[in-house]
Design a protein around this motif. Structure first.
Motif, PDB file in Angstrom:
ATOM      1  N   ILE A 261       0.865  -1.085   0.096  1.00  0.00           N
ATOM      2  CA  ILE A 261      -0.113   0.034  -0.014  1.00  0.00           C
ATOM      3  C   ILE A 261       0.958   1.320   0.094  1.00  0.00           C
ATOM      4  CG2 ILE A 261      -1.945   1.307   1.148  1.00  0.00           C
ATOM      5  CD1 ILE A 261      -2.742  -1.551   0.427  1.00  0.00           C
ATOM      6  N   HIS A 262       0.662   1.963  -1.036  1.00  0.00           N
ATOM      7  CA  HIS A 262       1.544   3.438  -0.939  1.00  0.00           C
ATOM      8  C   HIS A 262       0.373   4.353  -1.023  1.00  0.00           C
ATOM      9  CE1 HIS A 262       5.574   2.185  -2.094  1.00  0.00           C
ATOM     10  NE2 HIS A 262       5.098   1.290  -2.828  1.00  0.00           N
ATOM     11  N   THR A 263       0.366   5.377  -0.218  1.00  0.00           N
ATOM     12  CA  THR A 263      -0.345   6.410  -0.056  1.00  0.00           C
ATOM     13  C   THR A 263       0.059   7.781   0.575  1.00  0.00           C
ATOM     14  OG1 THR A 263      -2.838   6.905   0.625  1.00  0.00           O
ATOM     15  CG2 THR A 263      -1.353   5.662   2.284  1.00  0.00           C
ATOM     16  N   HIS A 264      -0.741   8.922   0.586  1.00  0.00           N
ATOM     17  CA  HIS A 264      -0.335   9.996   1.281  1.00  0.00           C
ATOM     18  C   HIS A 264      -1.368  10.225   2.451  1.00  0.00           C
ATOM     19  CE1 HIS A 264       2.625  11.688  -1.416  1.00  0.00           C
ATOM     20  NE2 HIS A 264       1.896  10.877  -2.490  1.00  0.00           N
ATOM     21  N   TRP A 265      -1.401   9.310   3.409  1.00  0.00           N
ATOM     22  CA  TRP A 265      -2.229   9.317   4.429  1.00  0.00           C
ATOM     23  C   TRP A 265      -2.135  10.635   5.334  1.00  0.00           C
ATOM     24  CZ3 TRP A 265      -6.141   6.065   5.166  1.00  0.00           C
ATOM     25  CH2 TRP A 265      -6.591   6.067   6.406  1.00  0.00           C
ATOM     26  N   TRP A 266      -2.975  11.505   5.259  1.00  0.00           N
ATOM     27  CA  TRP A 266      -3.154  12.510   6.003  1.00  0.00           C
ATOM     28  C   TRP A 266      -1.899  13.595   5.552  1.00  0.00           C
ATOM     29  CZ3 TRP A 266      -4.145   8.756   9.856  1.00  0.00           C
ATOM     30  CH2 TRP A 266      -5.433   8.619  10.107  1.00  0.00           C
ATOM     31  N   ASP A 267      -1.233  13.673   4.191  1.00  0.00           N
ATOM     32  CA  ASP A 267      -0.779  14.260   3.538  1.00  0.00           C
ATOM     33  C   ASP A 267       0.944  14.009   4.044  1.00  0.00           C
ATOM     34  OD1 ASP A 267      -2.562  17.038   3.480  1.00  0.00           O
ATOM     35  OD2 ASP A 267      -2.212  15.793   2.030  1.00  0.00           O
ATOM     36  N   THR A 268       1.018  12.960   4.645  1.00  0.00           N
ATOM     37  CA  THR A 268       2.304  12.156   5.067  1.00  0.00           C
ATOM     38  C   THR A 268       2.572  11.107   4.220  1.00  0.00           C
ATOM     39  OG1 THR A 268       2.207  13.038   7.129  1.00  0.00           O
ATOM     40  CG2 THR A 268       3.852  11.180   6.917  1.00  0.00           C
ATOM     41  N   PRO A 269       3.566  10.856   3.354  1.00  0.00           N
ATOM     42  CA  PRO A 269       3.610   9.639   2.459  1.00  0.00           C
ATOM     43  C   PRO A 269       3.706   8.404   3.261  1.00  0.00           C
ATOM     44  CG  PRO A 269       5.189  11.352   1.490  1.00  0.00           C
ATOM     45  CD  PRO A 269       4.341  11.844   2.932  1.00  0.00           C
ATOM     46  N   THR A 270       3.092   7.392   2.862  1.00  0.00           N
ATOM     47  CA  THR A 270       3.153   6.176   3.610  1.00  0.00           C
ATOM     48  C   THR A 270       3.285   5.047   2.810  1.00  0.00           C
ATOM     49  OG1 THR A 270       1.543   7.030   5.258  1.00  0.00           O
ATOM     50  CG2 THR A 270       1.419   4.595   5.099  1.00  0.00           C
ATOM     51  N   ALA A 271       4.216   4.066   3.239  1.00  0.00           N
ATOM     52  CA  ALA A 271       4.102   2.832   2.357  1.00  0.00           C
ATOM     53  C   ALA A 271       4.400   1.655   3.233  1.00  0.00           C
ATOM     54  CB  ALA A 271       5.773   2.803   1.489  1.00  0.00           C
ATOM     55  N   ARG A 272       3.555   0.664   3.054  1.00  0.00           N
ATOM     56  CA  ARG A 272       3.371  -0.601   4.023  1.00  0.00           C
ATOM     57  C   ARG A 272       3.359  -1.733   3.103  1.00  0.00           C
ATOM     58  NH1 ARG A 272      -1.090   1.522   8.437  1.00  0.00           N
ATOM     59  NH2 ARG A 272       0.242   3.203   9.381  1.00  0.00           N
ATOM     60  N   ASP A 273       3.891  -2.828   3.589  1.00  0.00           N
ATOM     61  CA  ASP A 273       3.593  -4.328   3.056  1.00  0.00           C
ATOM     62  C   ASP A 273       2.710  -4.904   4.462  1.00  0.00           C
ATOM     63  OD1 ASP A 273       4.748  -3.807   0.770  1.00  0.00           O
ATOM     64  OD2 ASP A 273       6.594  -4.952   1.508  1.00  0.00           O
ATOM     65  N   TYR A 274       1.534  -5.344   3.907  1.00  0.00           N
ATOM     66  CA  TYR A 274       0.696  -6.199   4.616  1.00  0.00           C
ATOM     67  C   TYR A 274       0.876  -7.545   4.378  1.00  0.00           C
ATOM     68  CZ  TYR A 274      -1.764  -2.189   6.526  1.00  0.00           C
ATOM     69  OH  TYR A 274      -2.103  -0.780   6.866  1.00  0.00           O
ATOM     70  N   PHE A 275       0.848  -8.299   5.784  1.00  0.00           N
ATOM     71  CA  PHE A 275       0.926  -9.767   5.402  1.00  0.00           C
ATOM     72  C   PHE A 275       0.102 -10.614   6.534  1.00  0.00           C
ATOM     73  CE2 PHE A 275       4.890  -8.092   4.775  1.00  0.00           C
ATOM     74  CZ  PHE A 275       5.597  -9.008   3.755  1.00  0.00           C
ATOM     75  N   MET A 276      -0.601 -11.569   6.403  1.00  0.00           N
ATOM     76  CA  MET A 276      -0.994 -12.687   7.194  1.00  0.00           C
ATOM     77  C   MET A 276      -0.055 -13.260   7.928  1.00  0.00           C
ATOM     78  SD  MET A 276      -4.377 -12.162   6.938  1.00  0.00           S
ATOM     79  CE  MET A 276      -5.007 -13.528   7.807  1.00  0.00           C
ATOM     80  N   ALA A 277      -0.078 -13.564   9.347  1.00  0.00           N
ATOM     81  CA  ALA A 277       0.729 -14.289   9.982  1.00  0.00           C
ATOM     82  C   ALA A 277       0.098 -15.088  11.328  1.00  0.00           C
ATOM     83  CB  ALA A 277       1.746 -13.434  10.618  1.00  0.00           C
ATOM     84  N   GLN A 278       0.802 -16.069  11.497  1.00  0.00           N
ATOM     85  CA  GLN A 278       0.278 -17.100  12.662  1.00  0.00           C
ATOM     86  C   GLN A 278       1.196 -17.031  13.525  1.00  0.00           C
ATOM     87  OE1 GLN A 278      -1.772 -20.547  11.584  1.00  0.00           O
ATOM     88  NE2 GLN A 278      -0.725 -21.901  12.719  1.00  0.00           N
ATOM     89  N   ARG A 279       0.718 -16.746  14.942  1.00  0.00           N
ATOM     90  CA  ARG A 279       1.708 -16.949  16.006  1.00  0.00           C
ATOM     91  C   ARG A 279       1.820 -18.452  16.398  1.00  0.00           C
ATOM     92  NH1 ARG A 279       0.030 -13.724  21.040  1.00  0.00           N
ATOM     93  NH2 ARG A 279      -1.475 -15.518  21.421  1.00  0.00           N
TER      94      ARG A 279
END
Length: 68
Positions: A26-44
């Motif tokens: 996900i790349h976005t300008h969340w509240w005018d602050t550039p944001t870049a995240r990689d989301y994952f499913m994980a298991q403990r």
């Protein structure tokens, strides 16, 4: 979000985590602050499934949510 510790043994959040699926970037300008995240499913280690992400700007991991 809660911080996940990254150690030489892997990702730790109240126990060892294993990545199951991802990343979804996900790349976005969340509240005018550039944001870049990689989301994952994980298991403990105990079977609890989590939705986690890596903040690509900070190079840090976080728990976004828990699946019941």
């Amino acid at each position: 979000p809660q911080t996940i510790e990254q150690t030489p043994k892997g990702l730790q959040w109240r126990g060892q985590l294993q990545l199951l699926a991802g990343p979804e970037r996900i790349h976005t300008h969340w509240w005018d602050t550039p944001t870049a995240r990689d989301y994952f499913m994980a298991q403990r280690h105990d079977g609890l499934r989590l939705w986690i992400f890596k903040d690509l700007n900070q190079q840090r991991w976080f728990v976004q949510g828990v699946f019941c």
